[in-house]
Scaffold this motif. Structure first.
Motif, short mmCIF file in Angstrom:
data_model
loop_
_atom_site.label_atom_id
_atom_site.label_comp_id
_atom_site.label_asym_id
_atom_site.label_seq_id
_atom_site.Cartn_x
_atom_site.Cartn_y
_atom_site.Cartn_z
N LEU A 1 0.83 -1.20 0.00
CA LEU A 1 0.00 0.00 0.00
C LEU A 1 0.87 1.25 0.00
CD1 LEU A 1 -2.52 -1.02 2.83
CD2 LEU A 1 -2.81 -1.34 0.37
N SER A 2 0.34 2.33 -0.54
CA SER A 2 1.01 3.61 -0.43
C SER A 2 0.88 4.09 1.02
CB SER A 2 0.36 4.64 -1.36
OG SER A 2 -0.97 4.91 -0.95
N GLU A 3 1.69 5.07 1.41
CA GLU A 3 1.64 5.56 2.79
C GLU A 3 0.25 6.10 3.12
OE1 GLU A 3 4.70 8.14 4.10
OE2 GLU A 3 6.33 6.83 3.45
N ARG A 4 -0.38 6.74 2.15
CA ARG A 4 -1.72 7.27 2.39
C ARG A 4 -2.71 6.13 2.63
NH1 ARG A 4 -5.52 10.47 -2.01
NH2 ARG A 4 -7.41 10.49 -0.74
N ARG A 5 -2.58 5.05 1.86
CA ARG A 5 -3.49 3.90 2.03
C ARG A 5 -3.24 3.17 3.35
NH1 ARG A 5 -7.39 5.59 -1.00
NH2 ARG A 5 -6.91 5.71 -3.21
N VAL A 6 -1.98 3.15 3.79
CA VAL A 6 -1.68 2.57 5.10
C VAL A 6 -2.38 3.37 6.19
CG1 VAL A 6 0.13 2.13 6.81
CG2 VAL A 6 0.52 1.54 4.41
N GLU A 7 -2.36 4.69 6.03
CA GLU A 7 -3.04 5.56 6.99
C GLU A 7 -4.55 5.27 7.02
OE1 GLU A 7 -2.57 8.60 9.89
OE2 GLU A 7 -1.02 7.71 8.63
N ASP A 8 -5.15 5.13 5.83
CA ASP A 8 -6.58 4.78 5.75
C ASP A 8 -6.85 3.44 6.44
OD1 ASP A 8 -7.04 7.08 4.33
OD2 ASP A 8 -7.00 6.10 2.36
N PHE A 9 -5.98 2.48 6.17
CA PHE A 9 -6.10 1.15 6.77
C PHE A 9 -6.09 1.25 8.30
CE2 PHE A 9 -3.65 -2.31 8.74
CZ PHE A 9 -4.44 -3.42 8.42
N LEU A 10 -5.15 2.01 8.84
CA LEU A 10 -5.03 2.13 10.30
C LEU A 10 -6.25 2.80 10.91
CD1 LEU A 10 -1.28 3.19 10.61
CD2 LEU A 10 -2.28 0.98 11.25
N LEU A 11 -6.76 3.83 10.29
CA LEU A 11 -7.91 4.56 10.83
C LEU A 11 -9.15 3.68 10.84
CD1 LEU A 11 -7.31 8.06 9.21
CD2 LEU A 11 -6.99 7.43 11.60
N VAL A 12 -9.34 2.88 9.79
CA VAL A 12 -10.50 1.99 9.74
C VAL A 12 -10.36 0.87 10.77
CG1 VAL A 12 -11.76 0.32 8.33
CG2 VAL A 12 -11.07 2.50 7.34
N GLN A 13 -9.16 0.30 10.86
CA GLN A 13 -8.93 -0.77 11.83
C GLN A 13 -9.14 -0.27 13.26
OE1 GLN A 13 -8.08 -4.07 11.14
NE2 GLN A 13 -8.38 -3.62 9.01
N LEU B 1 -5.28 0.07 18.07
CA LEU B 1 -5.38 1.45 18.54
C LEU B 1 -4.36 2.30 17.80
CD1 LEU B 1 -5.69 0.88 22.41
CD2 LEU B 1 -7.54 1.32 20.78
N TYR B 2 -4.87 3.28 17.07
CA TYR B 2 -3.98 4.20 16.35
C TYR B 2 -4.58 5.60 16.44
CZ TYR B 2 -1.74 6.77 12.60
OH TYR B 2 -1.09 7.73 11.89
N PHE B 3 -3.82 6.52 17.00
CA PHE B 3 -4.28 7.89 17.17
C PHE B 3 -3.43 8.82 16.32
CE2 PHE B 3 -5.11 5.46 21.00
CZ PHE B 3 -6.48 5.68 21.19
N ASN B 4 -4.05 9.46 15.36
CA ASN B 4 -3.34 10.34 14.43
C ASN B 4 -3.15 11.71 15.06
OD1 ASN B 4 -2.08 11.29 12.17
ND2 ASN B 4 -3.95 11.59 11.00
N GLU B 5 -2.40 11.72 16.16
CA GLU B 5 -2.07 12.94 16.89
C GLU B 5 -0.55 13.09 16.90
OE1 GLU B 5 -4.23 15.11 18.25
OE2 GLU B 5 -5.94 13.93 17.53
N PRO B 6 -0.05 14.35 16.89
CA PRO B 6 1.41 14.57 16.79
C PRO B 6 2.26 13.72 17.72
CG PRO B 6 0.24 16.65 16.67
CD PRO B 6 -0.80 15.62 16.96
#
Length: 376
Positions: free
Chosen positions: A262-274, A281-286
Protein backbone atom coordinates in the motif's frame (compact mmCIF):
# COMPACT_ATOMS: atom_id res chain seq x y z
CA UNK A 1 -17.67 -10.80 2.94
CA UNK A 2 -20.76 -12.73 1.87
CA UNK A 3 -24.16 -12.22 3.48
CA UNK A 4 -24.93 -14.87 6.12
CA UNK A 5 -27.31 -17.75 5.39
CA UNK A 6 -30.67 -17.88 7.19
CA UNK A 7 -30.46 -18.76 10.87
CA UNK A 8 -31.94 -22.23 10.43
CA UNK A 9 -29.23 -23.11 7.90
CA UNK A 10 -26.32 -21.99 10.06
CA UNK A 11 -24.58 -24.85 11.79
CA UNK A 12 -21.58 -24.83 14.05
CA UNK A 13 -18.55 -26.47 12.50
CA UNK A 14 -15.20 -27.47 13.83
CA UNK A 15 -12.17 -27.32 11.63
CA UNK A 16 -9.95 -30.37 11.93
CA UNK A 17 -6.37 -30.63 10.73
CA UNK A 18 -5.23 -34.10 9.85
CA UNK A 19 -1.63 -35.08 10.13
CA UNK A 20 -0.67 -38.39 8.55
CA UNK A 21 2.74 -40.00 8.66
CA UNK A 22 3.97 -43.45 7.66
CA UNK A 23 4.13 -46.06 10.40
CA UNK A 24 7.52 -46.94 11.81
CA UNK A 25 8.44 -50.63 11.82
CA UNK A 26 11.35 -52.38 13.46
CA UNK A 27 11.69 -54.92 10.61
CA UNK A 28 12.79 -54.32 6.98
CA UNK A 29 9.70 -53.62 4.83
CA UNK A 30 8.89 -56.17 2.13
CA UNK A 31 9.01 -55.33 -1.57
CA UNK A 32 5.21 -55.05 -1.58
CA UNK A 33 5.19 -52.59 1.30
CA UNK A 34 7.98 -50.59 -0.36
CA UNK A 35 5.86 -50.23 -3.50
CA UNK A 36 2.92 -49.16 -1.38
CA UNK A 37 5.00 -46.57 0.42
CA UNK A 38 6.43 -45.25 -2.83
CA UNK A 39 3.10 -43.80 -3.84
CA UNK A 40 2.31 -42.52 -0.39
CA UNK A 41 2.30 -38.75 0.12
CA UNK A 42 2.22 -37.28 3.58
CA UNK A 43 -0.61 -34.82 4.16
CA UNK A 44 0.67 -31.20 4.44
CA UNK A 45 0.96 -29.71 7.90
CA UNK A 46 -0.69 -26.29 7.81
CA UNK A 47 0.86 -23.47 9.78
CA UNK A 48 -0.18 -19.84 10.14
CA UNK A 49 2.51 -18.83 7.65
CA UNK A 50 1.64 -21.50 5.07
CA UNK A 51 -2.02 -20.52 5.25
CA UNK A 52 -1.02 -16.88 4.81
CA UNK A 53 1.04 -17.81 1.74
CA UNK A 54 -1.98 -19.62 0.26
CA UNK A 55 -4.19 -16.61 0.89
CA UNK A 56 -1.69 -14.23 -0.69
CA UNK A 57 -1.54 -16.45 -3.77
CA UNK A 58 -5.35 -16.36 -4.04
CA UNK A 59 -5.35 -12.60 -3.61
CA UNK A 60 -2.88 -12.21 -6.46
CA UNK A 61 -5.09 -14.38 -8.66
CA UNK A 62 -8.20 -12.48 -7.61
CA UNK A 63 -9.92 -15.61 -6.26
CA UNK A 64 -9.80 -14.85 -2.52
CA UNK A 65 -13.07 -14.40 -0.61
CA UNK A 66 -13.17 -13.97 3.17
CA UNK A 67 -15.65 -16.38 4.76
CA UNK A 68 -14.57 -15.98 8.39
CA UNK A 69 -15.47 -12.91 10.45
CA UNK A 70 -12.77 -12.19 13.07
CA UNK A 71 -14.03 -11.06 16.47
CA UNK A 72 -12.16 -9.37 19.30
CA UNK A 73 -13.23 -9.81 22.92
CA UNK A 74 -12.33 -7.48 25.78
CA UNK A 75 -12.98 -8.29 29.43
CA UNK A 76 -13.69 -4.99 31.22
CA UNK A 77 -12.99 -4.50 34.90
CA UNK A 78 -16.40 -3.92 36.45
CA UNK A 79 -15.17 -1.88 39.42
CA UNK A 80 -15.64 1.89 39.34
CA UNK A 81 -11.86 2.33 39.41
CA UNK A 82 -11.72 1.26 35.77
CA UNK A 83 -14.29 3.79 34.49
CA UNK A 84 -11.69 6.06 32.94
CA UNK A 85 -10.40 3.23 30.73
CA UNK A 86 -13.77 2.67 29.04
CA UNK A 87 -13.18 5.18 26.26
CA UNK A 88 -10.23 3.11 25.02
CA UNK A 89 -12.35 0.11 24.19
CA UNK A 90 -16.00 1.13 23.76
CA UNK A 91 -16.78 0.98 20.05
CA UNK A 92 -19.90 2.14 18.26
CA UNK A 93 -20.33 -1.27 16.57
CA UNK A 94 -19.69 -3.28 19.71
CA UNK A 95 -21.89 -5.67 21.66
CA UNK A 96 -21.62 -5.52 25.44
CA UNK A 97 -22.49 -8.30 27.88
CA UNK A 98 -23.28 -6.92 31.32
CA UNK A 99 -23.02 -9.64 33.96
CA UNK A 100 -24.27 -9.85 37.52
CA UNK A 101 -24.30 -12.52 40.24
CA UNK A 102 -27.55 -14.46 39.89
CA UNK A 103 -27.31 -15.62 43.51
CA UNK A 104 -27.60 -12.04 44.78
CA UNK A 105 -30.07 -10.72 42.25
CA UNK A 106 -30.34 -7.08 41.22
CA UNK A 107 -31.14 -5.36 44.51
CA UNK A 108 -28.86 -6.94 47.13
CA UNK A 109 -26.21 -4.51 48.41
CA UNK A 110 -22.74 -5.60 47.30
CA UNK A 111 -20.25 -6.26 50.09
CA UNK A 112 -17.25 -5.01 48.12
CA UNK A 113 -18.69 -1.50 48.28
CA UNK A 114 -18.61 -0.60 52.00
CA UNK A 115 -20.28 2.76 51.41
CA UNK A 116 -23.57 0.85 50.92
CA UNK A 117 -26.46 1.44 48.49
CA UNK A 118 -24.48 -0.18 45.65
CA UNK A 119 -26.37 -3.02 43.98
CA UNK A 120 -26.15 -4.90 40.71
CA UNK A 121 -29.02 -2.73 39.47
CA UNK A 122 -27.17 0.53 40.18
CA UNK A 123 -24.00 -0.85 38.60
CA UNK A 124 -25.90 -1.90 35.47
CA UNK A 125 -27.37 1.61 35.14
CA UNK A 126 -23.89 3.06 35.54
CA UNK A 127 -22.41 0.77 32.89
CA UNK A 128 -25.22 1.31 30.39
CA UNK A 129 -24.87 5.07 30.67
CA UNK A 130 -21.08 4.72 30.29
CA UNK A 131 -21.41 2.62 27.13
CA UNK A 132 -24.05 4.82 25.51
CA UNK A 133 -22.25 8.05 26.42
CA UNK A 134 -19.44 7.21 24.01
CA UNK A 135 -21.72 6.02 21.21
CA UNK A 136 -23.86 7.97 18.79
CA UNK A 137 -27.41 7.14 17.76
CA UNK A 138 -27.68 5.18 14.50
CA UNK A 139 -30.18 3.32 12.35
CA UNK A 140 -28.59 -0.08 13.05
CA UNK A 141 -29.24 0.31 16.81
CA UNK A 142 -25.62 -0.35 17.61
CA UNK A 143 -24.12 -0.79 20.13
CA UNK A 144 -26.26 -3.53 21.69
CA UNK A 145 -26.29 -4.39 25.39
CA UNK A 146 -27.08 -7.93 26.57
CA UNK A 147 -27.55 -9.18 30.14
CA UNK A 148 -26.22 -12.39 31.70
CA UNK A 149 -26.62 -13.69 35.25
CA UNK A 150 -23.96 -16.05 36.64
CA UNK A 151 -23.92 -19.02 39.04
CA UNK A 152 -26.96 -20.79 37.61
CA UNK A 153 -25.50 -24.01 39.03
CA UNK A 154 -26.65 -22.83 42.47
CA UNK A 155 -30.30 -23.44 41.56
CA UNK A 156 -32.62 -26.18 40.35
CA UNK A 157 -34.17 -25.99 36.87
CA UNK A 158 -37.48 -24.72 38.26
CA UNK A 159 -35.74 -22.09 40.38
CA UNK A 160 -33.71 -20.94 37.36
CA UNK A 161 -36.83 -20.47 35.23
CA UNK A 162 -38.51 -18.40 37.93
CA UNK A 163 -35.39 -16.27 38.46
CA UNK A 164 -34.99 -15.62 34.73
CA UNK A 165 -38.58 -14.36 34.58
CA UNK A 166 -37.97 -12.20 37.65
CA UNK A 167 -34.74 -10.71 36.24
CA UNK A 168 -36.40 -9.97 32.89
CA UNK A 169 -39.32 -8.20 34.60
CA UNK A 170 -36.96 -6.12 36.75
CA UNK A 171 -34.73 -5.16 33.82
CA UNK A 172 -37.76 -4.28 31.70
CA UNK A 173 -39.00 -2.01 34.46
CA UNK A 174 -35.56 -0.38 34.74
CA UNK A 175 -34.76 0.18 31.08
CA UNK A 176 -37.90 0.08 28.92
CA UNK A 177 -38.30 3.85 29.36
CA UNK A 178 -34.60 4.66 28.84
CA UNK A 179 -34.17 7.26 26.09
CA UNK A 180 -31.87 4.85 24.22
CA UNK A 181 -33.81 1.72 25.12
CA UNK A 182 -33.56 0.32 21.56
CA UNK A 183 -29.90 -0.49 22.30
CA UNK A 184 -30.77 -2.49 25.44
CA UNK A 185 -32.02 -6.09 25.23
CA UNK A 186 -33.72 -5.86 28.62
CA UNK A 187 -36.38 -8.51 27.93
CA UNK A 188 -33.89 -11.39 27.75
CA UNK A 189 -31.48 -12.69 30.40
CA UNK A 190 -28.99 -15.53 29.94
CA UNK A 191 -28.51 -17.47 33.19
CA UNK A 192 -25.13 -19.14 32.74
CA UNK A 193 -22.91 -21.64 34.52
CA UNK A 194 -19.33 -20.67 33.69
CA UNK A 195 -17.99 -23.86 35.33
CA UNK A 196 -19.68 -26.09 32.72
CA UNK A 197 -18.09 -26.17 29.26
CA UNK A 198 -21.26 -27.77 27.90
CA UNK A 199 -23.64 -25.20 29.39
CA UNK A 200 -26.50 -24.77 26.90
CA UNK A 201 -27.24 -21.27 28.12
CA UNK A 202 -23.75 -20.16 27.08
CA UNK A 203 -24.46 -21.62 23.63
CA UNK A 204 -27.68 -19.59 23.51
CA UNK A 205 -25.71 -16.48 24.44
CA UNK A 206 -23.19 -17.14 21.66
CA UNK A 207 -26.01 -17.61 19.15
CA UNK A 208 -27.51 -14.28 20.25
CA UNK A 209 -24.19 -12.51 19.73
CA UNK A 210 -23.89 -14.01 16.24
CA UNK A 211 -27.42 -12.89 15.38
CA UNK A 212 -26.61 -9.35 16.52
CA UNK A 213 -23.45 -9.37 14.40
CA UNK A 214 -25.47 -10.39 11.33
CA UNK A 215 -27.79 -7.42 11.87
CA UNK A 216 -24.98 -4.89 11.66
CA UNK A 217 -25.01 -2.60 8.64
CA UNK A 218 -21.34 -3.39 8.06
CA UNK A 219 -22.01 -7.11 7.54
CA UNK A 220 -21.27 -7.92 3.93
CA UNK A 221 -19.60 -4.55 3.38
CA UNK A 222 -16.84 -4.72 0.82
CA UNK A 223 -13.33 -4.05 2.14
CA UNK A 224 -10.26 -3.40 -0.04
CA UNK A 225 -8.72 -6.79 -0.77
CA UNK A 226 -5.26 -5.20 -0.87
CA UNK A 227 -5.58 -4.66 2.88
CA UNK A 228 -5.57 -8.41 3.54
CA UNK A 229 -1.77 -9.01 3.39
CA UNK A 230 -1.07 -6.26 5.93
CA UNK A 231 -3.92 -7.46 8.11
CA UNK A 232 -2.51 -11.00 8.05
CA UNK A 233 0.98 -9.76 8.94
CA UNK A 234 -0.39 -7.90 11.96
CA UNK A 235 -2.40 -10.99 12.94
CA UNK A 236 0.80 -13.06 12.85
CA UNK A 237 2.51 -10.56 15.15
CA UNK A 238 -0.38 -10.77 17.62
CA UNK A 239 -0.06 -14.56 17.59
CA UNK A 240 3.66 -14.16 18.37
CA UNK A 241 2.79 -12.02 21.40
CA UNK A 242 3.72 -8.60 20.00
CA UNK A 243 1.70 -5.81 21.62
CA UNK A 244 2.92 -2.55 20.07
CA UNK A 245 4.83 -1.68 16.90
CA UNK A 246 6.18 1.53 15.41
CA UNK A 247 4.65 2.95 12.27
CA UNK A 248 8.03 2.69 10.57
CA UNK A 249 8.02 -1.05 11.30
CA UNK A 250 4.58 -1.29 9.70
CA UNK A 251 5.79 0.54 6.59
CA UNK A 252 8.74 -1.86 6.40
CA UNK A 253 6.40 -4.89 6.63
CA UNK A 254 4.18 -3.37 3.97
CA UNK A 255 7.07 -3.13 1.49
CA UNK A 256 7.50 -6.91 1.57
CA UNK A 257 4.07 -7.30 -0.04
CA UNK A 258 5.51 -6.30 -3.43
CA UNK A 259 2.66 -5.57 -5.85
CA UNK A 260 0.15 -5.64 -3.00
CA UNK A 261 2.06 -3.05 -0.96
CA UNK A 262 0.00 0.00 0.00
CA UNK A 263 1.01 3.61 -0.43
CA UNK A 264 1.64 5.56 2.79
CA UNK A 265 -1.72 7.27 2.39
CA UNK A 266 -3.49 3.90 2.03
CA UNK A 267 -1.68 2.57 5.10
CA UNK A 268 -3.04 5.56 6.99
CA UNK A 269 -6.58 4.78 5.75
CA UNK A 270 -6.10 1.15 6.77
CA UNK A 271 -5.03 2.13 10.30
CA UNK A 272 -7.91 4.56 10.83
CA UNK A 273 -10.50 1.99 9.74
CA UNK A 274 -8.93 -0.77 11.83
CA UNK A 275 -8.98 1.59 14.81
CA UNK A 276 -12.63 2.49 14.21
CA UNK A 277 -13.68 -1.17 14.43
CA UNK A 278 -11.50 -1.86 17.48
CA UNK A 279 -8.91 -4.19 15.94
CA UNK A 280 -6.03 -1.93 16.94
CA UNK A 281 -5.38 1.45 18.54
CA UNK A 282 -3.98 4.20 16.35
CA UNK A 283 -4.28 7.89 17.17
CA UNK A 284 -3.34 10.34 14.43
CA UNK A 285 -2.07 12.94 16.89
CA UNK A 286 1.41 14.57 16.79
CA UNK A 287 2.69 12.83 19.95
CA UNK A 288 0.95 9.51 19.26
CA UNK A 289 1.07 8.70 15.55
CA UNK A 290 4.47 6.96 15.65
CA UNK A 291 3.11 3.89 17.46
CA UNK A 292 0.32 1.39 16.85
CA UNK A 293 -1.13 -0.81 19.59
CA UNK A 294 -1.89 -4.00 17.65
CA UNK A 295 -3.16 -5.80 20.76
CA UNK A 296 -5.67 -3.39 22.35
CA UNK A 297 -6.10 -5.58 25.43
CA UNK A 298 -2.45 -4.77 26.27
CA UNK A 299 -3.61 -1.30 27.25
CA UNK A 300 -5.81 -2.87 29.92
CA UNK A 301 -2.69 -4.37 31.51
CA UNK A 302 -0.69 -1.15 31.18
CA UNK A 303 -3.40 0.93 32.84
CA UNK A 304 -3.81 -1.75 35.51
CA UNK A 305 -0.52 -0.51 36.98
CA UNK A 306 -2.29 2.47 38.56
CA UNK A 307 -5.99 2.15 37.68
CA UNK A 308 -6.90 -0.72 39.93
CA UNK A 309 -9.40 -1.45 42.64
CA UNK A 310 -8.21 -1.30 46.25
CA UNK A 311 -8.88 -5.04 46.68
CA UNK A 312 -5.99 -5.72 44.25
CA UNK A 313 -3.41 -3.51 45.99
CA UNK A 314 -0.43 -5.19 47.68
CA UNK A 315 -0.63 -5.32 51.48
CA UNK A 316 2.38 -3.06 51.96
CA UNK A 317 5.52 -1.69 50.34
CA UNK A 318 6.34 1.18 47.91
CA UNK A 319 3.66 0.13 45.38
CA UNK A 320 0.98 0.35 48.09
CA UNK A 321 2.32 3.78 49.15
CA UNK A 322 2.15 5.11 45.57
CA UNK A 323 -1.41 3.87 45.07
CA UNK A 324 -2.50 5.24 48.47
CA UNK A 325 -1.08 8.67 47.58
CA UNK A 326 -2.67 8.59 44.12
CA UNK A 327 -6.04 7.67 45.61
CA UNK A 328 -5.97 10.50 48.16
CA UNK A 329 -4.42 13.27 46.01
CA UNK A 330 -5.27 12.35 42.42
CA UNK A 331 -1.64 13.11 41.52
CA UNK A 332 0.82 10.62 40.02
CA UNK A 333 4.39 11.65 39.36
CA UNK A 334 6.26 10.31 36.36
CA UNK A 335 8.84 8.81 38.73
CA UNK A 336 6.13 6.87 40.56
CA UNK A 337 4.54 5.77 37.29
CA UNK A 338 7.82 4.29 36.09
CA UNK A 339 8.23 2.56 39.46
CA UNK A 340 4.83 0.93 39.00
CA UNK A 341 5.88 -0.21 35.54
CA UNK A 342 8.94 -2.00 36.95
CA UNK A 343 6.62 -4.76 38.19
CA UNK A 344 7.05 -8.08 36.29
CA UNK A 345 3.53 -7.91 34.80
CA UNK A 346 4.49 -4.94 32.60
CA UNK A 347 8.00 -5.81 31.43
CA UNK A 348 6.92 -7.68 28.30
CA UNK A 349 4.88 -4.67 27.13
CA UNK A 350 6.95 -1.65 28.19
CA UNK A 351 10.26 -2.92 26.87
CA UNK A 352 12.10 0.36 26.30
CA UNK A 353 12.00 4.07 27.13
CA UNK A 354 10.52 5.02 23.77
CA UNK A 355 7.47 2.81 24.35
CA UNK A 356 7.12 4.12 27.91
CA UNK A 357 7.15 7.70 26.67
CA UNK A 358 4.51 6.90 24.07
CA UNK A 359 2.25 5.33 26.71
CA UNK A 360 2.74 8.37 28.97
CA UNK A 361 1.64 10.67 26.16
CA UNK A 362 -1.29 8.39 25.37
CA UNK A 363 -2.42 8.48 28.99
CA UNK A 364 -2.15 12.26 29.08
CA UNK A 365 -4.23 12.55 25.93
CA UNK A 366 -6.90 10.08 27.00
CA UNK A 367 -7.08 10.49 30.76
CA UNK A 368 -6.25 14.13 31.45
CA UNK A 369 -9.94 15.09 31.94
CA UNK A 370 -10.20 12.35 34.59
CA UNK A 371 -6.86 12.48 36.34
CA UNK A 372 -4.04 14.91 37.10
CA UNK A 373 -0.54 13.72 36.14
CA UNK A 374 2.26 15.74 37.65
CA UNK A 375 5.62 15.03 36.04
CA UNK A 376 8.72 15.44 38.19
Amino acid sequence: MDKPPPKQQRQKTKAKTRKTSPSRHQHTPTETSQKALKGFQEQPIHTAHSIQDDLLEKIKKGTYTMTIAPSDLVDFGGQKSFDMTHQLFIQHKGTFILMFDGRLGLYTELEEYPQGDVTAASMLVHWINSVLTYCTKSDDKMPRIVFAATHSDSFSEDEKKKLIEKFQEELTQMFSSHKLHEHILYDKVFFINATDVADLEIDRLKDELVDIAFQQSTWGQQMPIVWVPLDLQISDMRTDGVKLITKEKLFEMNKYNDKLALSERRVEDFLLVQHSIGKLLYFNEPALRDFIVIQPSAMVNILRAFITDRMFWPDNGPIRDILENLSSTGVLTKTDLFTLWLQPAFKDILMNDRIKEYVVQLQLWLLIPEMNFKFM
